[in-house]
Write a protein that holds these residues in place. Structure first.
Motif, PDB file in Angstrom:
ATOM      1  N   PRO A 228       0.794  -1.233   0.000  1.00  0.00           N
ATOM      2  CA  PRO A 228       0.000   0.000   0.000  1.00  0.00           C
ATOM      3  C   PRO A 228       0.825   1.282   0.000  1.00  0.00           C
ATOM      4  CG  PRO A 228       0.109  -0.890   2.214  1.00  0.00           C
ATOM      5  CD  PRO A 228       0.814  -1.879   1.316  1.00  0.00           C
ATOM      6  N   PHE A 229       2.147   1.182   0.197  1.00  0.00           N
ATOM      7  CA  PHE A 229       2.957   2.388   0.328  1.00  0.00           C
ATOM      8  C   PHE A 229       3.369   2.936  -1.046  1.00  0.00           C
ATOM      9  CE2 PHE A 229       3.761   0.216   4.488  1.00  0.00           C
ATOM     10  CZ  PHE A 229       3.050   1.131   5.253  1.00  0.00           C
ATOM     11  N   LEU A 230       4.102   4.059  -1.046  1.00  0.00           N
ATOM     12  CA  LEU A 230       4.355   4.810  -2.288  1.00  0.00           C
ATOM     13  C   LEU A 230       5.841   5.045  -2.557  1.00  0.00           C
ATOM     14  CD1 LEU A 230       1.582   7.529  -1.811  1.00  0.00           C
ATOM     15  CD2 LEU A 230       1.444   5.514  -3.281  1.00  0.00           C
ATOM     16  N   CYS A 231       6.717   4.237  -2.023  1.00  0.00           N
ATOM     17  CA  CYS A 231       8.158   4.472  -2.162  1.00  0.00           C
ATOM     18  C   CYS A 231       8.546   4.615  -3.635  1.00  0.00           C
ATOM     19  CB  CYS A 231       8.938   3.330  -1.523  1.00  0.00           C
ATOM     20  SG  CYS A 231       8.422   2.954   0.165  1.00  0.00           S
ATOM     21  N   SER A 232       9.237   5.696  -3.958  1.00  0.00           N
ATOM     22  CA  SER A 232       9.505   6.017  -5.359  1.00  0.00           C
ATOM     23  C   SER A 232      10.510   5.086  -6.008  1.00  0.00           C
ATOM     24  CB  SER A 232       9.997   7.463  -5.470  1.00  0.00           C
ATOM     25  OG  SER A 232      11.252   7.618  -4.830  1.00  0.00           O
ATOM     26  N   PHE A 233      11.359   4.443  -5.206  1.00  0.00           N
ATOM     27  CA  PHE A 233      12.380   3.559  -5.779  1.00  0.00           C
ATOM     28  C   PHE A 233      11.874   2.132  -5.962  1.00  0.00           C
ATOM     29  CE2 PHE A 233      12.918   3.820  -1.156  1.00  0.00           C
ATOM     30  CZ  PHE A 233      12.732   2.495  -0.793  1.00  0.00           C
ATOM     31  N   CYS A 234      10.657   1.844  -5.513  1.00  0.00           N
ATOM     32  CA  CYS A 234      10.149   0.473  -5.447  1.00  0.00           C
ATOM     33  C   CYS A 234       9.440   0.058  -6.736  1.00  0.00           C
ATOM     34  CB  CYS A 234       9.189   0.350  -4.266  1.00  0.00           C
ATOM     35  SG  CYS A 234       8.534  -1.308  -4.036  1.00  0.00           S
ATOM     36  N   THR A 235       9.654  -1.191  -7.142  1.00  0.00           N
ATOM     37  CA  THR A 235       8.954  -1.749  -8.299  1.00  0.00           C
ATOM     38  C   THR A 235       7.750  -2.586  -7.886  1.00  0.00           C
ATOM     39  OG1 THR A 235      10.374  -3.706  -8.329  1.00  0.00           O
ATOM     40  CG2 THR A 235      11.081  -1.827  -9.648  1.00  0.00           C
ATOM     41  N   ILE A 236       7.736  -3.067  -6.649  1.00  0.00           N
ATOM     42  CA  ILE A 236       6.654  -3.935  -6.164  1.00  0.00           C
ATOM     43  C   ILE A 236       5.292  -3.286  -6.386  1.00  0.00           C
ATOM     44  CG2 ILE A 236       5.587  -4.920  -4.086  1.00  0.00           C
ATOM     45  CD1 ILE A 236       7.910  -6.559  -4.779  1.00  0.00           C
ATOM     46  N   ILE A 237       5.187  -2.004  -6.007  1.00  0.00           N
ATOM     47  CA  ILE A 237       3.878  -1.349  -6.025  1.00  0.00           C
ATOM     48  C   ILE A 237       3.323  -1.186  -7.433  1.00  0.00           C
ATOM     49  CG2 ILE A 237       4.195  -0.142  -3.837  1.00  0.00           C
ATOM     50  CD1 ILE A 237       5.140   2.300  -5.330  1.00  0.00           C
ATOM     51  N   ASN A 238       4.199  -1.166  -8.434  1.00  0.00           N
ATOM     52  CA  ASN A 238       3.741  -0.986  -9.810  1.00  0.00           C
ATOM     53  C   ASN A 238       3.639  -2.308 -10.570  1.00  0.00           C
ATOM     54  OD1 ASN A 238       3.784   1.925  -9.547  1.00  0.00           O
ATOM     55  ND2 ASN A 238       6.010   1.755  -9.596  1.00  0.00           N
ATOM     56  N   VAL A 239       4.324  -3.336 -10.095  1.00  0.00           N
ATOM     57  CA  VAL A 239       4.252  -4.649 -10.737  1.00  0.00           C
ATOM     58  C   VAL A 239       3.204  -5.529 -10.072  1.00  0.00           C
ATOM     59  CG1 VAL A 239       5.531  -6.785 -11.202  1.00  0.00           C
ATOM     60  CG2 VAL A 239       6.628  -4.566 -11.566  1.00  0.00           C
ATOM     61  N   GLN A 240       3.197  -5.544  -8.744  1.00  0.00           N
ATOM     62  CA  GLN A 240       2.218  -6.368  -8.030  1.00  0.00           C
ATOM     63  C   GLN A 240       1.014  -5.564  -7.545  1.00  0.00           C
ATOM     64  OE1 GLN A 240       4.326  -8.468  -4.921  1.00  0.00           O
ATOM     65  NE2 GLN A 240       5.237  -9.903  -6.378  1.00  0.00           N
ATOM     66  N   PRO A 406      13.731  -0.270 -13.648  1.00  0.00           N
ATOM     67  CA  PRO A 406      12.553  -0.227 -14.513  1.00  0.00           C
ATOM     68  C   PRO A 406      11.336  -0.809 -13.795  1.00  0.00           C
ATOM     69  CG  PRO A 406      14.460  -0.934 -15.764  1.00  0.00           C
ATOM     70  CD  PRO A 406      14.895  -0.886 -14.314  1.00  0.00           C
ATOM     71  N   GLY A 407      10.268  -0.054 -13.781  1.00  0.00           N
ATOM     72  CA  GLY A 407       9.093  -0.432 -13.013  1.00  0.00           C
ATOM     73  C   GLY A 407       8.877   0.461 -11.813  1.00  0.00           C
ATOM     74  N   SER A 408       9.881   1.274 -11.477  1.00  0.00           N
ATOM     75  CA  SER A 408       9.760   2.210 -10.354  1.00  0.00           C
ATOM     76  C   SER A 408       9.368   3.593 -10.866  1.00  0.00           C
ATOM     77  CB  SER A 408      11.077   2.313  -9.597  1.00  0.00           C
ATOM     78  OG  SER A 408      12.075   2.935 -10.397  1.00  0.00           O
ATOM     79  N   GLU A 409       8.846   4.410  -9.953  1.00  0.00           N
ATOM     80  CA  GLU A 409       8.526   5.798 -10.291  1.00  0.00           C
ATOM     81  C   GLU A 409       9.807   6.568 -10.622  1.00  0.00           C
ATOM     82  OE1 GLU A 409       6.668   9.837  -8.232  1.00  0.00           O
ATOM     83  OE2 GLU A 409       6.446   7.893  -7.227  1.00  0.00           O
ATOM     84  N   ASP A 410      10.889   6.278  -9.892  1.00  0.00           N
ATOM     85  CA  ASP A 410      12.160   6.944 -10.165  1.00  0.00           C
ATOM     86  C   ASP A 410      12.591   6.739 -11.610  1.00  0.00           C
ATOM     87  OD1 ASP A 410      12.338   7.845  -7.582  1.00  0.00           O
ATOM     88  OD2 ASP A 410      13.873   6.412  -6.946  1.00  0.00           O
TER      89      ASP A 410
END
Length: 595
Positions: A228-240, A406-410
């Motif tokens: 549920p979080f929004l960490c900009s370096f994370c790919t989990i939130i955009n892939v899963q 790739p997949g992260s907001e960053d």
């Protein structure tokens, strides 16, 4: 053991196939490794962690085989390879496939960005023999989830006849196998807009002979996906996805019993944040029952956020359920850095309370620490490491270079702004610099990454951590080996501990596509020399650590218990004071246009 074990699971070329009149379809699952800077596959006699993606797909493959999804007259032969600990002999595999009729699908599983070049190199060899290949994982899924156009490396792979799979395989593997068997594979399968539920689906599983090749004999599974979080370096939130999906307590019990039946007692729950799993309490309650009422010996490693101690009963039940190690996404103690990463959930004033709660529950604590946020400098990084050593009772600290995966907001922001990024995906392994920093040169950034390991794992601090662990009831020798395994990988092998292992293997012909094969008269003597040198460095480090343990144990024998007071190992009140003088988040300036 499992009803669906009617499938043949002999590795191709390593054992006999079941003699049957059925047609044969080979489903080969490979988790690729990636290349070192000289172009050789990073591989070990024993690797550190089993692949959850490989276990998940293998479990789905067993289910498809048991249901005869290709027809009653077709036997699905499952083969599974983890390249971090098993060499992939493509020529032998291709030969075996052709000799048994030529029907097969090779799946490159859970491919991360740094593994994509290796995955393509494996795939191109199978495609040369006309064998169907599909690549799935975070790189493909992340690119399709976040970028407006398909990047060049994905298009290049499809132009070779390699199929790409974005999304998750639950509910889709049956049709994929059927299309592969019919020779009608599509170039792209994109399920990113339709993420499946997990409850009641076939559960992850790997056979014992595969798990034996990982340190600690540990199985891996996911109890949930998404965050549920929004960490900009994370790919989990955009892939899963932000909306989490979960397995039930019944699913987890099945995973336990399937693995206990093959004498596996140690597990890694790969959820990015198990504390946000909606079913955490029912899962813990079931595990507590299995441990306390049935007497089953089960132990776990989980990953959580820094505010998990605020969840009533969570940490206490985790301890009773068998959690012995916990990985915490601390990332930084600098408010500016946390704000830049959109990691608002991290409240640094809570770290002490959270860590004390985990130690009281009997769990060792591991924390990730990212280097290279816009406000970071070599001086500020070393200062913060010193603060952690003096005042925050973390056990294992592991460092990462901030990397726009790739997949992260960053990555999306940098790509859209045209900021120069390293074009070689093999470097996106969190130990290489892949994008410019606002104040540090690439060399300064890389140098401070290596220096960070040496600064944290000093003999003085190693002694402090072992003493502290002894106070919490941990065997000093056990703590020594955990510290040693992390620092030795970074110091001696120059790889991140999470992709490390025991005894580096290197094969002359397993070199990156386009790089020349070295002369055997040069390659083998150099490889032998490297191995001898590394063994010497390792045993030198072991001796120094053993000296520390002996000192602590001798003190314990001489004074009755040898336990230091809390004042000797942490100064929480000093930490609270220092927090006040760290840079204010209100004064944060967006210095780096790449963020």
């Amino acid at each position: 053991m499992l009803a669906c074990f009617s499938a043949s699971i002999f590795p191709l070329g390593k054992g006999p196939l079941i003699q049957t009149a059925k047609k044969t379809f080979h489903f080969i699952m490979i988790k690729p490794s990636h290349y070192d800077d000289e172009g050789y596959v990073i591989q070990w006699l024993r690797s550190s962690l089993p692949s959850n993606s490989l276990a998940a797909l293998y479990g789905l493959g067993l289910d498809c085989s048991s249901r005869n999804v290709l027809g009653e007259d077709v036997e699905i032969v499952l083969s599974v390879y983890d390249e971090t600990n098993t060499r992939t002999d493509v020529k032998q595999l291709s030969k075996t496939i052709q000799e048994s009729g030529g029907h097969a699908l090779v799946a490159l599983v859970g491919v991360q960005s740094n593994q994509f070049p290796r995955a393509v190199d494996i795939a191109r060899q199978f495609r040369a023999s006309g064998i169907s290949v599909c690549i799935g994982g975070f790189h493909v899924s992340g690119c399709l989830a976040m970028l407006k156009e398909i990047p060049a490396d994905l298009n290049e792979a499809m132009n070779m006849g390699i199929s790409l799979f974005a999304g998750e395989s639950e509910g889709r593997l049956e049709s994929l196998l059927q299309e592969a068997y019919a020779g009608k594979m599509k170039p792209l399968y994109n399920y990113m807009d339709d993420l499946p539920n997990m409850e009641g689906e076939p559960v992850p599983f790997l056979p014992m002979h595969k798990l034996k090749k990982t340190a600690g004999l540990r199985a891996s599974f996911d109890a949930g996906r998404g965050c549920p979080f929004l960490c900009s370096f994370c790919t989990i939130i955009n892939v899963q996805g932000h909306k989490s999906r979960y397995r039930s307590a019944d699913d987890i019990e099945k995973i336990m019993r399937d693995n206990l039946a093959q004498n596996i007692h140690n597990f890694f729950i790969s959820d990015d944040d198990f504390a946000r799993n909606r079913n955490w309490e029912s899962i813990f309650d079931r595990l507590i029952y299995l441990r306390e009422e049935e007497g089953l010996n089960i132990r776990f490693v989980i990953q959580v956020d820094t505010m998990c101690h605020k969840i009533p009963r969570f940490i206490k039940k985790a301890g009773r359920a068998g959690v012995t190690r916990v990985f915490i996404g601390m990332e930084s103690i600098n408010p500016e850095a946390l704000k830049a990463a959109k990691k608002k959930q991290n409240q640094i004033t809570e770290y002490q309370t959270m860590l004390d709660a985990w130690h009281a529950a009997g769990a060792l604590t591991y924390a990730g620490y990212i280097l290279g946020f816009p406000s970071d400098t070599p001086e500020s990084i070393l200062r913060d490491i010193k603060t952690i050593q003096d005042e925050i009772p973390i056990d294992i600290l592991e460092f990462f270079i901030l990397t726009p995966l790739p997949g992260s907001e960053d990555h999306k922001i940098l790509h859209e702004k045209g900021v120069p990024l390293d074009s070689d995906m093999n470097h996106y392994d969190v130990v290489h610099v892949t994008t410019p920093h606002a104040t540090m040169t690439d060399k300064e950034w890389l140098d401070i990454y290596h220096q960070a390991w040496h600064s944290y794992y000093t003999p003085k601090h190693v002694e402090k951590v072992i003493r502290r662990a002894k106070l919490w009831g941990v065997d000093p020798k056990e703590m020594m080996m955990k510290l040693l395994s992390f620092y030795a990988c970074a110091k001696i092998e120059k790889v991140h501990p999470l992709e490390g292992g025991f005894v580096r293997l290197k094969y002359r012909k397993d070199r990156r596509f386009g790089m020349p094969l070295e002369n055997p008269l040069f390659f083998y003597p150099r490889y032998l020399g490297e191995t001898i040198r590394k063994v010497g460095q390792y045993f030198s480090l072991v001796r120094s650590y053993k000296k520390i343990v002996r000192k602590i144990e001798q003190e314990s024998s001489s004074n009755g218990n040898g336990k230091p007071g809390l004042a000797e190992i942490a100064e929480p009140e000093k930490f609270q004071e220092n927090i006040k003088v760290l840079p204010s988040t209100a004064a944060y300036t967006h210095k780096n246009s790449s963020k």
